[in-house]
Design a protein around this motif. Structure first.
Motif, PDB file in Angstrom:
ATOM      1  N   ASP A  52       0.861  -1.166   0.000  1.00  0.00           N
ATOM      2  CA  ASP A  52       0.000   0.000   0.000  1.00  0.00           C
ATOM      3  C   ASP A  52       0.905   1.226   0.000  1.00  0.00           C
ATOM      4  N   SER A  53       0.610   2.148  -0.880  1.00  0.00           N
ATOM      5  CA  SER A  53       1.407   3.368  -0.901  1.00  0.00           C
ATOM      6  C   SER A  53       0.577   4.480  -1.504  1.00  0.00           C
ATOM      7  N   GLU A  54       1.049   5.676  -1.322  1.00  0.00           N
ATOM      8  CA  GLU A  54       0.314   6.823  -1.832  1.00  0.00           C
ATOM      9  C   GLU A  54       1.279   7.705  -2.591  1.00  0.00           C
ATOM     10  N   GLN A  55       0.788   8.304  -3.667  1.00  0.00           N
ATOM     11  CA  GLN A  55       1.630   9.251  -4.384  1.00  0.00           C
ATOM     12  C   GLN A  55       0.907  10.577  -4.461  1.00  0.00           C
ATOM     13  N   VAL A  56       1.630  11.634  -4.196  1.00  0.00           N
ATOM     14  CA  VAL A  56       1.035  12.966  -4.265  1.00  0.00           C
ATOM     15  C   VAL A  56       1.863  13.807  -5.225  1.00  0.00           C
ATOM     16  N   ASP A  57       1.192  14.314  -6.218  1.00  0.00           N
ATOM     17  CA  ASP A  57       1.847  15.209  -7.187  1.00  0.00           C
ATOM     18  C   ASP A  57       3.115  14.635  -7.797  1.00  0.00           C
ATOM     19  N   THR A  58       3.105  13.352  -8.049  1.00  0.00           N
ATOM     20  CA  THR A  58       4.322  12.788  -8.614  1.00  0.00           C
ATOM     21  C   THR A  58       4.354  12.876 -10.136  1.00  0.00           C
ATOM     22  N   GLU A  59       3.178  13.129 -10.747  1.00  0.00           N
ATOM     23  CA  GLU A  59       3.098  13.054 -12.206  1.00  0.00           C
ATOM     24  C   GLU A  59       4.169  13.890 -12.891  1.00  0.00           C
ATOM     25  N   ASP A  60       4.275  15.120 -12.467  1.00  0.00           N
ATOM     26  CA  ASP A  60       5.230  16.008 -13.132  1.00  0.00           C
ATOM     27  C   ASP A  60       6.465  16.276 -12.280  1.00  0.00           C
ATOM     28  N   ALA A  61       6.609  15.528 -11.199  1.00  0.00           N
ATOM     29  CA  ALA A  61       7.660  15.863 -10.231  1.00  0.00           C
ATOM     30  C   ALA A  61       9.056  15.566 -10.773  1.00  0.00           C
ATOM     31  N   GLU A  62       9.972  16.453 -10.466  1.00  0.00           N
ATOM     32  CA  GLU A  62      11.367  16.190 -10.803  1.00  0.00           C
ATOM     33  C   GLU A  62      12.108  15.676  -9.585  1.00  0.00           C
ATOM     34  N   VAL A  63      11.569  16.051  -8.458  1.00  0.00           N
ATOM     35  CA  VAL A  63      12.119  15.505  -7.203  1.00  0.00           C
ATOM     36  C   VAL A  63      10.971  14.842  -6.455  1.00  0.00           C
ATOM     37  N   VAL A  64      11.175  13.612  -6.059  1.00  0.00           N
ATOM     38  CA  VAL A  64      10.146  12.917  -5.299  1.00  0.00           C
ATOM     39  C   VAL A  64      10.663  12.644  -3.894  1.00  0.00           C
ATOM     40  N   LEU A  65       9.904  13.139  -2.924  1.00  0.00           N
ATOM     41  CA  LEU A  65      10.262  12.904  -1.536  1.00  0.00           C
ATOM     42  C   LEU A  65       9.636  11.598  -1.095  1.00  0.00           C
ATOM     43  N   ILE A  66      10.398  10.808  -0.379  1.00  0.00           N
ATOM     44  CA  ILE A  66       9.859   9.537   0.115  1.00  0.00           C
ATOM     45  C   ILE A  66       9.773   9.631   1.631  1.00  0.00           C
ATOM     46  N   LEU A  99       7.822   4.521 -10.816  1.00  0.00           N
ATOM     47  CA  LEU A  99       8.087   5.941 -10.668  1.00  0.00           C
ATOM     48  C   LEU A  99       9.514   6.261 -11.117  1.00  0.00           C
ATOM     49  N   SER A 100      10.394   5.345 -10.841  1.00  0.00           N
ATOM     50  CA  SER A 100      11.812   5.604 -11.095  1.00  0.00           C
ATOM     51  C   SER A 100      12.137   5.561 -12.587  1.00  0.00           C
ATOM     52  N   GLN A 101      11.197   5.096 -13.368  1.00  0.00           N
ATOM     53  CA  GLN A 101      11.495   5.034 -14.797  1.00  0.00           C
ATOM     54  C   GLN A 101      11.592   6.417 -15.404  1.00  0.00           C
ATOM     55  N   ARG A 102      10.858   7.352 -14.810  1.00  0.00           N
ATOM     56  CA  ARG A 102      11.065   8.739 -15.222  1.00  0.00           C
ATOM     57  C   ARG A 102      12.320   9.239 -14.545  1.00  0.00           C
ATOM     58  N   ASN A 103      12.898  10.256 -15.131  1.00  0.00           N
ATOM     59  CA  ASN A 103      14.163  10.734 -14.605  1.00  0.00           C
ATOM     60  C   ASN A 103      13.964  11.636 -13.388  1.00  0.00           C
ATOM     61  N   VAL A 104      13.624  11.007 -12.267  1.00  0.00           N
ATOM     62  CA  VAL A 104      13.395  11.811 -11.064  1.00  0.00           C
ATOM     63  C   VAL A 104      14.518  11.589 -10.062  1.00  0.00           C
ATOM     64  N   LYS A 105      14.691  12.574  -9.222  1.00  0.00           N
ATOM     65  CA  LYS A 105      15.597  12.411  -8.089  1.00  0.00           C
ATOM     66  C   LYS A 105      14.747  12.103  -6.863  1.00  0.00           C
ATOM     67  N   PHE A 106      15.298  11.307  -5.996  1.00  0.00           N
ATOM     68  CA  PHE A 106      14.558  10.977  -4.782  1.00  0.00           C
ATOM     69  C   PHE A 106      15.232  11.570  -3.544  1.00  0.00           C
ATOM     70  N   ILE A 107      14.419  11.965  -2.618  1.00  0.00           N
ATOM     71  CA  ILE A 107      14.959  12.323  -1.300  1.00  0.00           C
ATOM     72  C   ILE A 107      14.179  11.530  -0.259  1.00  0.00           C
ATOM     73  N   THR A 108      14.864  10.717   0.497  1.00  0.00           N
ATOM     74  CA  THR A 108      14.191  10.011   1.586  1.00  0.00           C
ATOM     75  C   THR A 108      14.270  10.894   2.822  1.00  0.00           C
ATOM     76  N   VAL A 109      13.119  11.064   3.419  1.00  0.00           N
ATOM     77  CA  VAL A 109      13.072  11.911   4.615  1.00  0.00           C
ATOM     78  C   VAL A 109      12.704  11.039   5.804  1.00  0.00           C
ATOM     79  N   GLU A 110      13.587  10.937   6.762  1.00  0.00           N
ATOM     80  CA  GLU A 110      13.337  10.034   7.894  1.00  0.00           C
ATOM     81  C   GLU A 110      13.872  10.620   9.189  1.00  0.00           C
ATOM     82  N   MET A 111      13.235  10.232  10.267  1.00  0.00           N
ATOM     83  CA  MET A 111      13.759  10.589  11.586  1.00  0.00           C
ATOM     84  C   MET A 111      14.604   9.426  12.114  1.00  0.00           C
TER      85      MET A 111
END
Ligand SMILES: Cc1ncc(C[n+]2csc(CCOP(=O)(O)OP(=O)(O)O)c2C)c(N)n1
Ligand SMILES: Cc1ncc(C[n+]2csc(CCOP(=O)(O)OP(=O)(O)O)c2C)c(N)n1
Ligand code: SF4
Ligand code: SF4
Ligand code: SF4
Ligand code: SF4
Ligand code: SF4
Ligand code: SF4
Ligand SMILES: [Mg+2]
Ligand SMILES: [Mg+2]
Lengths: 376, 272, 73, 189, 376, 272, 189, 73
Positions: free
Chosen positions: A265-279, A321-333
């Motif tokens: 189960d996962s959710e995506q918000v505004d990823t369609e046009d995103a160049e950076v995707v926060l995880i 999602l990764s098939q598009r040329n996006v950068k990812f940032i994982t945000v974690e505590m």
């Protein structure tokens, strides 16, 4: 839907459990999960269920498994130190295929750490905390109403696949109060464990069909079967036969692997046009949502990928999602835990950056925004 | 095949895995005799055990049986019994299982006085792992971790259980099989936490190191060193001997009773 | 000195299940009537079956349920 | 009303700030708003929190904590010193002047009100200072409607204390009204 | 070197510990680690050291930490179920920076599993088994003499960096006996923890210099300092100050990160010309060595990369290797644990295949050879 | 500043974190008076505690202090004491810490009769986590997990410790500070495992729920309900009252002594 | 000697097979060889192993278990049935004919020797059957030198039992010699 | 009825450290001589210091070491 009300995350876990049919709870208090225990001590006592405060977390986990074997829907809640103590018996539940739900409301660790402050340091422990190798289901709510929904789902998954399921909250989500509108009882889907269809003397307690999940008789109903934490055959008895060992352990893996598409189960918000995707997941997803909004206001095309089941990890979804040329940032505590999995899944192709913080406070949108600007 | 064995054992699993002369088989025989004597419904009776030689017992008995983790049998059993109080619940543990790693669950089950019947197979050693000393190994006895003799003091399990709140404590040996059967029956009839300690021989991991002879010699020693509490004069146990029989009994409210009564009372009052 | 009391009033005969017996020797030592005898090959043999008084000592002490007393009709 | 409010209630443990936060949040719900309430704790669960925060607004609330404080309630010196710093020019700060002696010169409107004293002297019970404060806060800011606040309060207080609490609330409302007319607020732009 | 003799892996651990200066051991027996406990129960008693059999594994770990604080070199040994139970206190040792060594001889899990059979299912648990986030050092010997050497190294690393160090054996390595020639006492390098150079009243117990490792006073020597599992400041006292929290937790990470080049250890065999590189550790590395020989005989260019410190993982070494166009096969007696790390490190570039087996037996060279042929 | 406080406290850490009227501060005062009275070397004395309000004590005292994990203080202390027997080792625990999660370590420290001085701050509740019932909460009392009153039986800590093998067991209250000081001194002088239970008030998490009044009222109740064992007639404790004073004393070999003596003997014999 | 030997000693728990394996391995060391000895266990540590394996050879030994069994000792029926299967044509199998009744027809040389009977009757103690077996095994195969075997044995046996064990060893050697001359072996190619 | 025995024979004066005092009220309740008094603001005040008999009850029962008895030279 019922009328909207203010509810705490921990309370929503307790209410979700009740909605799912909880009738047994064993626990040992520990901040920041104590409210779950406190609320259920009262509600179960009132509604004819069973609540017991055990001598420690090990005993709580044991009692939960024992109760589940009699047919009860059983749960326990804890935080880091208690979660560590429960590990041996969580492994038992996995090996003996006893459905149950374990709530872990994360605080800062290791050790006593900061008891009242949020962290997400138990992400890998939830997956790997016990010895030996077995898959597990771990759900991470980001809001109070999700605490409620996912706790119900946790019970459904536990019952359906005969596995321990972990609700992994963090202190932010567990302690915050939000307006919630709960579904009314008839809107809630409840799944119960499959009952044997064979007569007692024909019952083979650990034999499964195509779905790899054996049916489960309750103790006291005439099936008279054996349950052990040793590697066992379909009859439930210990074996050292290499083929049976391998196939039993394979089945434990397969029953999750096979159903991963249903479980993840996962959710995506505004990823369609995103160049950076926060995880992000849990409490940090809230900070990320705000940071995203701020970034968008600056014209930065930013989206969020939020794993809701962190284990099994929504690998396929992320790969897509990764098939598009996006950068990812994982945000974690934490110091980067789910980041490892993200790197594993998309690391070769996409750049994966991290934004980590473990200082006892919920990571601020500004901090994330800065990181977005850096990597954009 | 003995009829009681045929009735209460998973006979296809026999012979059991215990060593020749191991007392565990004798204990099980007394246990099923007790269950038979009590006339318990086999479908409503469950056997819970920990980990160790003794705990392998669960696999041989034809009930709902649960072989748990080391030391935790009483905690699992608490979940079972509390969730389904109509199940007769016997908890089978080794001395290490019950008093070493499991000590905390023992004292808390006793404190709650929850209606479980605990059977401790006291062979004075960790049998399964090959003979390390346990909290029940007498001082000066040898073990694989006490090459020069054990310096630890051992528990008096009766005193411990009593001190923690148990309402029935008894002891027998594998020589005194009829007494053992009787005590298990009495223990089960006690509504509360009951513990029966059974002195049993481990010829392999204890007898051998301590030169205690053959299995029969170890049984003979049980016969010779056990003193029935009823025959005890002046309350003084002779040096080197130990008591058997019903050692302690008390009246106290049972845990689940208390819970259910209080909950019922609340609901009768209209709740909340 | 009295000998053991015989609980069974029916006549019984002692039976040994070699498949279960582990040759621990307990029965042979505790059978006062020398009905059960352990030989050099460690196996248990029933000798002088008629001496058996049905005291059940062997049944009770055999850790492996290898001995039974069967009623002779 | 489309604005979203970020309210911070601060003081020391035992002053009932979390309860105040909950009541405020529930009032927000009665107003049909979305709300999130959070708090920060002491070293373990023991002892009260020193800070409760409420965010109230019409839409989804993402970040649950206060970032830009619109309304600050400070019931002791420490929290007053600590939290007045990052107030904006349109923020409102309500400070218990009976417990706080040094009111820092800050952005926003500052209302020093003798909250605890009012609770003790006007209402007759220091314990209800949190309710007086709520009344003052809502009176001065309108983050929720008075009616909702009153309803939320009544739903939370123990039976038999309704009157006391209503009085406390009214006292707060009154203090707010007076403060507003007195215009004794500090305005530092 | 001393004269060659036959020695068991577990015995070599015990002897290595003694050579490293072990003077305190607390344990609780569990197969297949019991020999370590048994041997040390006798040897320490004989040589003036301290041996205690505690009531369980939790207590054993606690006693070890207590003893270490008095200046002792302290160790415990266990297997899966006990390792799970020790996790909370291992986290304590990490947080409070108390040097100690934990031996875990892996058997098949989860739960009781197969007590006498080999597996490598605790690889991820060794890294992530406790709650919260902290780095850890885990060493995996493949031979009896390596058991000896690495146990000494484990103590040296523990003392040098004030961390718990885990010796991760598997049943194969722990129970097998091999001819060994041990170094004589003067050939063994021994590292002891840094003593404070400040006078007691100036001693700041958790302040460190460039190396991030604070000096460590022993209890009873007049320093009178405080040790806690709460997040603490340099003085050792609990704090919730976000900056201090972050910097304390950062330091725990950094003291390992900073010294990773010194800590990591790995071996490469015939990798120069290899087209397929097998990655294995512990007992499986022995099977792989044979399989490699067999493959070479068939003309297949196969090499082995053997992480000796699996945590920290020899990432740089593997990356270097991955620059050539090689395929990797991870060989493990689990369902793929170190494989995840390998995939993370080189997955994007190189093909990573797996060969896994958990059936209670050491994986056979033939099985590996088949896999080599498949992927070659 | 009181001179004993100045001497034995880390005064820069005061005021401590405990609630107004919490009895823990009183216990510490008696403890340092006892340490002072015993003339112990401050550098050779160590304080070990678990987790809970009571266990925060360690941080305030100027010795080598160890604040461990919940329930494990005695196990950590065992490592310290066994490794360095010359250290005077006091173990400070809450009632939950010691008797709930820590119960196993308690009974085993008692069984071994290892020379530790244990102090149990019995406030009848889990204070730190906000008021859940503990194994020392009296029946029918309210707690956050016993909204309708506690149905659990509580331990008699004296009986438990004695049953497990402790050689010194005493009880005092925070009202009886001089008695408390004296008992701690006696406990420390006992060469073996000694336990002093201190009945102490938690106004916040116990008193409030149970309407026990102000801190001073809770102290008064201690005064009124405590009966000194010396003044006890016929051994019968009046209903609702509890005993204070030295409750139990026994002679038994001490663990470390046994170990060191046996080891020395072995080496004198030339080893192996 | 460059060949590496893979030896499997099998039977049931209590027959002293692990000890035999250790002695054989230590003899190998005395011969200047490299050795690895392994065993397989029952369900927990309890009870003896049913299998001990020794690999002896001049160089590094990688895989520590027996893959191609050169020498098999089988002291009971079960192990005989189980392990004779995968013998090669140049393997040697020594089978205790006093305990094993059905000797499968297999590859390699098979020597049925009444080992336990010899121990009982010739040496006077069934307990030393493992040593008799070792003597026979080494006598028939030469995996280690007799001298080293004897030295290794003496280093391991309890004081006071040297004579008994020497006698057992000699009995084994003798049985080997006789067997070889008798040529009563099965040879199935 | 006897009053408390006075252990100190030197003359002492009671001192209160407001920085440590948490206003729990214990001392005020247990001071039989009403030397320590808790006022409406919850603070403790020393009144009638001369009435102090040096019984140390306040010192022993103050959980916060806020009270000391100092010897008057
Ligand atoms: C957590 C854990 N620790 C240790 C073990 C290893 N172990 C298995 S049985 C046992 C002790 C057996 O002794 P006892 O309980 O007296 O039973 P017995 O074998 O003597 O009947 C131990 C230490 C384990 N399985 N799990
Ligand atoms: C393993 C673990 N479980 C639970 C907790 C949470 N916890 C902290 S203190 C405490 C109990 C405190 O009660 P007590 O020991 O009586 O001490 P008090 O606070 O009353 O002095 C609990 C349950 C913890 N820190 N660690
Ligand atoms: S080792 Fe001891 S307890 Fe275990 S089966 Fe053998 S004789 Fe029985
Ligand atoms: S007692 Fe039973 S198992 Fe033992 S020898 Fe006799 S028949 Fe065989
Ligand atoms: S019943 Fe008694 S007499 Fe008969 S064989 Fe058995 S022991 Fe002997
Ligand atoms: S909660 Fe209770 S025990 Fe804890 S500090 Fe407050 S009064 Fe003391
Ligand atoms: S007892 Fe101490 S803390 Fe309490 S009011 Fe008096 S001086 Fe203050
Ligand atoms: S010493 Fe006694 S009389 Fe003096 S102030 Fe204190 S309590 Fe009162
Ligand atoms: Mg035992
Ligand atoms: Mg308490």
């Amino acid at each position: 839907m019922t009328t909207p009300r203010l509810m705490q995350g921990n309370e929503a876990c307790a209410e979700g459990a009740l909605a799912a049919g909880l009738n047994f709870y064993a626990g040992y208090p520990i901040t920041p999960s104590t409210e779950v225990t406190e609320i259920l001590s009262r509600k179960l006592f009132e509604n004819g269920g069973r609540f017991i405060q055990m001598e420690d977390e090990i005993a709580s986990m044991a009692a939960v498994i024992g109760a589940s074997l009699t047919g009860a829907k059983a749960m326990t809640a804890t935080s880091g130190p208690g979660f560590s103590l429960k590990q041996e018996n969580i492994g038992y539940a996995a090996m003996a295929e006893v459905p149950c739900v374990i709530v872990n409301v994360q605080r800062v660790g290791p050790s006593t750490g900061l008891a009242t402050a949020p962290a997400q340091g138990d992400v890998m422990q939830a997956r790997w905390g016990t010895h030996g190798d077995h898959p597990i289901i771990v759900l991470t709510p980001s809001s109070v109403s999700e605490c409620y929904q996912l706790t119900i789902r946790a019970f459904n998954l536990a019952e359906k696949y005969r596995v321990p399921v972990i609700m992994l909250l963090d202190e932010v989500v567990g302690h915050m109060r939000e307006r919630v509108e709960l579904p009314s009882a008839n809107q809630v889907e409840i799944i119960n464990r499959k009952q044997p269809d064979a007569a007692p003397h024909q019952y083979v307690p650990f034999r499964s069909g195509y779905d790899k999940v054996p049916s489960m008789a309750s103790f006291g109903e005439g099936y008279r079967y054996h349950v052990t934490g040793l590697v066992h055959d379909d009859d439930g008895f210990a074996t050292t036969n290499p083929e049976i060992v391998q196939s039993h352990l394979n089945r434990l893996q397969d029953k999750i692997l096979l159903h991963t598409p249903e479980i993840v189960d996962s959710e995506q918000v505004d990823t369609e046009d995103a160049e950076v995707v926060l995880i992000a997941y849990g409490g940090t997803a809230r900070s990320v949502t705000r940071a995203m909004r701020m970034a968008r206001e600056e014209g930065l095309k930013v989206g969020m990928f939020r794993p809701i089941s962190i284990w099994p990890f929504p690998e396929e979804q992320l790969k897509l999602l990764s098939q598009r040329n996006v950068k990812f940032i994982t945000v974690e505590m934490n110091f980067g835990q789910l980041a490892l999995e993200v790197e594993r899944v998309v690391g070769g192709k996409n750049a994966v950056y991290r934004a980590n913080q473990v200082n006892g406070e919920l990571i601020k949108p500004d901090t994330i925004l800065d990181r977005i600007r850096e990597v954009y | 095949m003995l009829p009681e064995v045929e009735q209460y054992f998973r006979i296809e699993k026999l012979p059991h895995m215990w060593c020749p002369g191991c007392g565990n088989g004798i204990v099980l025989h007394s246990l099923i005799n007790a269950i038979s004597g009590l006339g318990l419904d086999q479908d409503k009776t469950t056997i819970v055990s920990g980990i160790g030689c003794a705990s392998r017992a669960a696999g041989y008995l034809d009930f709902d049986t649960l072989h748990t983790t080391h030391g935790r049998a009483l905690a699992f059993a608490t979940g079972i019994k509390f969730s389904k109080p109509e199940l007769n619940t016997f908890v089978l543990m080794g001395d290490g299982d019950c008093t070493a790693i499991g000590g905390n669950h023992l004292i808390h089950a006793a404190r709650r006085n929850i209606n479980l019947t605990a059977l401790v197979f006291n062979n004075n050693i960790y049998g399964m792992t090959g003979g390390q000393y346990s909290p029940m190994t007498p001082n000066a006895k040898r073990a694989t971790t006490a090459f020069y003799g054990n310096i630890d003091r051992s528990f008096d399990l009766m005193e411990l259980a009593k001190g923690a709140g148990a309402t029935y404590v008894a002891r027998a040996t594998t020589y005194h099989t009829e007494l053992l059967t009787k005590l298990i029956m009495e223990a089960h009839k006690n509504k509360g936490f009951s513990l029966v300690e059974v002195v049993t021989a481990c010829p392999t991991a204890y007898g051998r190191y301590n030169k205690l002879g053959k299995p029969a010699d170890m049984l003979k020693a049980q016969k010779e060193n056990a003193v029935n509490i009823k025959s005890l004069k002046d309350g003084i146990v002779p040096e080197g001997k130990f008591l058997i029989g019903e050692l302690y009994r008390a009246e106290a409210p049972e845990y689940i009773d208390q819970y259910l009564q209080a909950a019922t009372k609340l609901r009768e009052k209209g709740g909340k | 000195m009295r000998t053991e009391t015989v609980p069974s009033i029916k006549e019984t005969v002692v039976k040994l299940n070699q498949a279960l017996c582990k040759k621990c020797g307990i029965c042979a030592v505790f059978c006062k009537k020398e009905v059960l005898v352990q030989k050099q090959d460690q196996k248990i043999y029933i000798e002088n079956a008629e001496n058996c008084v049905g005291c059940r000592q062997c049944v009770n002490l055999c850790p492996d349920y290898a001995i039974s007393l069967e009623v002779v009709e | 009303m489309t604005k979203s409010w970020e309210v911070r209630l601060s003081g020391s443990g035992g002053q009932g700030l979390i309860l105040a936060g909950i009541i405020l949040a529930e009032a927000g719900i009665l107003d049909g708003q979305n709300v999130v309430q959070t708090q920060s704790y002491g070293p373990e669960a023991r002892g009260g929190a020193s800070k409760a925060e409420v965010v109230i607004g019409p839409g989804d609330i993402d970040y649950p904590k206060v970032l830009d404080c619109d309304v600050l309630l400070a019931l002791n010196q420490e929290s007053c010193t600590k939290f007045t710093d990052d107030l904006k020019s349109d923020s409102v700060a309500i400070i218990d002047s009976s417990l706080v002696s040094q009111i820092p010169s800050v952005n926003g409107k500052v209302y020093p009100l003798p909250i605890t004293k009012l609770a003790r002297e006007e209402v007759g019970k220091e314990l209800v200072a949190n309710v007086v404060a709520l009344g003052a806060l809502v009176g001065l800011t309108g983050v929720v409607s008075r009616e909702s606040l009153s309803n939320a309060l009544m739903a939370r207080v123990p039976k038999g204390t309704e009157e006391l609490n209503t009085k406390a609330l009214e006292t707060g409302f009154k203090a707010a009204k007076e403060a507003r007319t007195r215009k004794t607020t500090q305005q530092v732009s």
